[in-house]
Design a protein around this motif. Structure first.
Motif, mmCIF file in Angstrom:
data_model
loop_
_atom_site.group_PDB
_atom_site.id
_atom_site.type_symbol
_atom_site.label_atom_id
_atom_site.label_comp_id
_atom_site.label_asym_id
_atom_site.label_seq_id
_atom_site.Cartn_x
_atom_site.Cartn_y
_atom_site.Cartn_z
ATOM 1 N N THR A 1 0.839 -1.201 0.000
ATOM 2 C CA THR A 1 0.000 0.000 0.000
ATOM 3 C C THR A 1 0.874 1.252 0.000
ATOM 4 O OG1 THR A 1 -1.747 -1.137 1.224
ATOM 5 C CG2 THR A 1 -1.800 1.277 1.224
ATOM 6 N N ALA A 2 1.901 1.283 0.840
ATOM 7 C CA ALA A 2 2.787 2.452 0.913
ATOM 8 C C ALA A 2 3.406 2.743 -0.445
ATOM 9 C CB ALA A 2 3.869 2.233 1.970
ATOM 10 N N VAL A 3 3.971 1.738 -1.080
ATOM 11 C CA VAL A 3 4.620 1.899 -2.383
ATOM 12 C C VAL A 3 3.608 2.328 -3.445
ATOM 13 C CG1 VAL A 3 5.828 0.641 -4.224
ATOM 14 C CG2 VAL A 3 6.509 0.328 -1.824
ATOM 15 N N ARG A 4 2.433 1.702 -3.432
ATOM 16 C CA ARG A 4 1.384 2.040 -4.408
ATOM 17 C C ARG A 4 0.919 3.485 -4.249
ATOM 18 N NH1 ARG A 4 -3.764 2.467 -3.613
ATOM 19 N NH2 ARG A 4 -3.866 1.113 -1.770
ATOM 20 N N GLU A 5 0.646 3.888 -3.016
ATOM 21 C CA GLU A 5 0.164 5.252 -2.769
ATOM 22 C C GLU A 5 1.195 6.294 -3.201
ATOM 23 O OE1 GLU A 5 -2.721 6.546 -1.848
ATOM 24 O OE2 GLU A 5 -3.776 4.676 -1.440
ATOM 25 N N VAL A 6 2.461 6.046 -2.909
ATOM 26 C CA VAL A 6 3.509 6.994 -3.306
ATOM 27 C C VAL A 6 3.524 7.151 -4.817
ATOM 28 C CG1 VAL A 6 6.015 7.376 -3.412
ATOM 29 C CG2 VAL A 6 4.946 6.673 -1.262
ATOM 30 N N TYR A 7 3.478 6.036 -5.539
ATOM 31 C CA TYR A 7 3.498 6.131 -7.000
ATOM 32 C C TYR A 7 2.233 6.788 -7.547
ATOM 33 C CZ TYR A 7 4.162 5.339 -11.867
ATOM 34 O OH TYR A 7 4.300 5.562 -13.219
ATOM 35 N N GLU A 8 1.069 6.367 -7.042
ATOM 36 C CA GLU A 8 -0.194 6.931 -7.533
ATOM 37 C C GLU A 8 -0.251 8.445 -7.364
ATOM 38 O OE1 GLU A 8 -3.219 3.147 -6.770
ATOM 39 O OE2 GLU A 8 -3.472 4.969 -5.586
ATOM 40 N N GLU A 9 0.256 8.948 -6.250
ATOM 41 C CA GLU A 9 0.112 10.374 -5.951
ATOM 42 C C GLU A 9 1.268 11.234 -6.461
ATOM 43 O OE1 GLU A 9 -0.808 10.670 -1.768
ATOM 44 O OE2 GLU A 9 -2.473 9.264 -1.989
ATOM 45 N N THR A 10 2.472 10.633 -6.634
ATOM 46 C CA THR A 10 3.654 11.459 -6.943
ATOM 47 C C THR A 10 4.493 10.983 -8.120
ATOM 48 O OG1 THR A 10 5.210 10.248 -5.527
ATOM 49 C CG2 THR A 10 3.850 11.958 -4.466
ATOM 50 N N ALA A 11 4.228 9.806 -8.669
ATOM 51 C CA ALA A 11 5.017 9.187 -9.746
ATOM 52 C C ALA A 11 6.427 8.816 -9.311
ATOM 53 C CB ALA A 11 5.060 10.067 -11.000
ATOM 54 N N VAL A 12 6.691 8.813 -8.004
ATOM 55 C CA VAL A 12 7.992 8.395 -7.477
ATOM 56 C C VAL A 12 7.924 6.912 -7.150
ATOM 57 C CG1 VAL A 12 9.601 8.632 -5.532
ATOM 58 C CG2 VAL A 12 8.621 10.672 -6.606
ATOM 59 N N GLU A 13 8.940 6.179 -7.583
ATOM 60 C CA GLU A 13 9.055 4.769 -7.243
ATOM 61 C C GLU A 13 9.879 4.664 -5.966
ATOM 62 O OE1 GLU A 13 10.946 3.329 -10.743
ATOM 63 O OE2 GLU A 13 9.142 3.568 -11.959
ATOM 64 N N GLU B 1 10.263 10.757 -11.349
ATOM 65 C CA GLU B 1 10.396 12.198 -11.101
ATOM 66 C C GLU B 1 9.162 12.665 -10.344
ATOM 67 O OE1 GLU B 1 12.962 14.301 -11.901
ATOM 68 O OE2 GLU B 1 14.059 12.510 -12.542
ATOM 69 N N ALA B 2 9.365 13.361 -9.243
ATOM 70 C CA ALA B 2 8.238 13.835 -8.437
ATOM 71 C C ALA B 2 7.377 14.806 -9.243
ATOM 72 C CB ALA B 2 8.747 14.501 -7.166
ATOM 73 N N ARG B 3 6.082 14.470 -9.321
ATOM 74 C CA ARG B 3 5.120 15.335 -10.010
ATOM 75 C C ARG B 3 3.730 14.972 -9.510
ATOM 76 N NH1 ARG B 3 2.464 12.160 -13.795
ATOM 77 N NH2 ARG B 3 3.596 10.359 -14.563
ATOM 78 N N VAL B 4 2.787 15.854 -9.717
ATOM 79 C CA VAL B 4 1.401 15.543 -9.387
ATOM 80 C C VAL B 4 0.964 14.429 -10.337
ATOM 81 C CG1 VAL B 4 -0.958 16.426 -9.368
ATOM 82 C CG2 VAL B 4 0.928 17.872 -8.541
ATOM 83 N N ASN B 5 0.484 13.320 -9.772
ATOM 84 C CA ASN B 5 0.158 12.155 -10.585
ATOM 85 C C ASN B 5 -1.313 11.754 -10.483
ATOM 86 O OD1 ASN B 5 1.256 10.308 -12.465
ATOM 87 N ND2 ASN B 5 1.366 8.697 -10.910
ATOM 88 N N ASP B 6 -2.087 12.473 -9.662
ATOM 89 C CA ASP B 6 -3.529 12.221 -9.575
ATOM 90 C C ASP B 6 -4.219 13.487 -9.075
ATOM 91 O OD1 ASP B 6 -3.217 12.332 -6.795
ATOM 92 O OD2 ASP B 6 -3.533 10.200 -6.480
ATOM 93 N N ASP B 7 -5.493 13.391 -8.783
ATOM 94 C CA ASP B 7 -6.236 14.587 -8.373
ATOM 95 C C ASP B 7 -6.199 14.844 -6.868
ATOM 96 O OD1 ASP B 7 -7.813 12.471 -7.581
ATOM 97 O OD2 ASP B 7 -9.639 13.183 -8.547
ATOM 98 N N GLU B 8 -5.391 14.097 -6.120
ATOM 99 C CA GLU B 8 -5.325 14.278 -4.668
ATOM 100 C C GLU B 8 -4.315 15.343 -4.244
ATOM 101 O OE1 GLU B 8 -5.320 10.713 -2.278
ATOM 102 O OE2 GLU B 8 -6.173 9.575 -3.947
ATOM 103 N N ALA B 9 -3.439 15.764 -5.161
ATOM 104 C CA ALA B 9 -2.396 16.725 -4.817
ATOM 105 C C ALA B 9 -2.439 17.940 -5.736
ATOM 106 C CB ALA B 9 -1.018 16.071 -4.907
ATOM 107 N N LEU B 10 -2.114 19.092 -5.170
ATOM 108 C CA LEU B 10 -1.958 20.321 -5.949
ATOM 109 C C LEU B 10 -0.521 20.455 -6.430
ATOM 110 C CD1 LEU B 10 -3.957 22.736 -3.621
ATOM 111 C CD2 LEU B 10 -4.740 21.663 -5.754
#
Length: 158
Positions: free
Chosen positions: A62-74, A113-122
């Motif tokens: 879950t931790a790894v998935r959430e990080v990728y879903e929200e930030t595109a960071v592996e 690369e850290a970026r907004v990857n879903d609608d949960e982050a500005l």
């Protein structure tokens, strides 16, 4: 935070009553000792990355998935740094009540690369630990615990 489908199904019969949910928080560090943060779309505040475990999903996954879903960071989950029941339930604007049992992981970035990857982050970004934006005290404590080699922290008093 988007409501997972399995929670929507529970809410269809449970209504707004209090649910105890498995929360996961990831304190993601890079090789320069910076921490990955997101500015939340729901309240505009900076925060660590996190979410709710899906049924049958292992907490580290879950931790790894959430990080990728929200930030595109592996990243990889390195260890559990903290386990804590949220002291007070949260009541959402729609009346839903939840209390989270939070498992906090120290994670190490491995790519992306850290970026907004879903609608949960500005916005998302890597921030030096000595120049963090205004964060809730509990978020600062999670970062502190993740940066130490102390044993897993857990509350001993109600």
């Amino acid at each position: 935070m988007a409501t997972p489908d399995f929670i929507k199904a529970i809410r269809a019969s449970a209504g707004h009553q209090l649910l105890l949910l498995p929360g996961i928080t990831a304190v993601v560090l890079d090789d320069d000792d910076r921490v990955l943060l997101m500015r939340r779309a729901d309240d505009g505040r900076w925060a660590l990355i996190g979410g709710i475990a899906e049924p049958g999903e292992q907490p580290a996954v879950t931790a790894v998935r959430e990080v990728y879903e929200e930030t595109a960071v592996e990243c990889v989950a390195e260890r559990i740094v903290m386990v804590e029941a949220q002291p007070e339930p949260v009541t959402y604007p729609n009346g839903d009540r939840c209390q989270y049992m939070d498992i906090v992981f120290r994670c190490r970035a491995t790519g992306g690369e850290a970026r907004v990857n879903d609608d949960e982050a500005l916005e998302v970004g890597w921030l030096p630990v000595d120049a963090l934006p205004r964060l809730h005290e509990s978020q600062l404590f999670r970062i502190k615990q993740a940066r130490t080699d102390e044993p897993t922290w857990f509350a001993t008093m109600p």
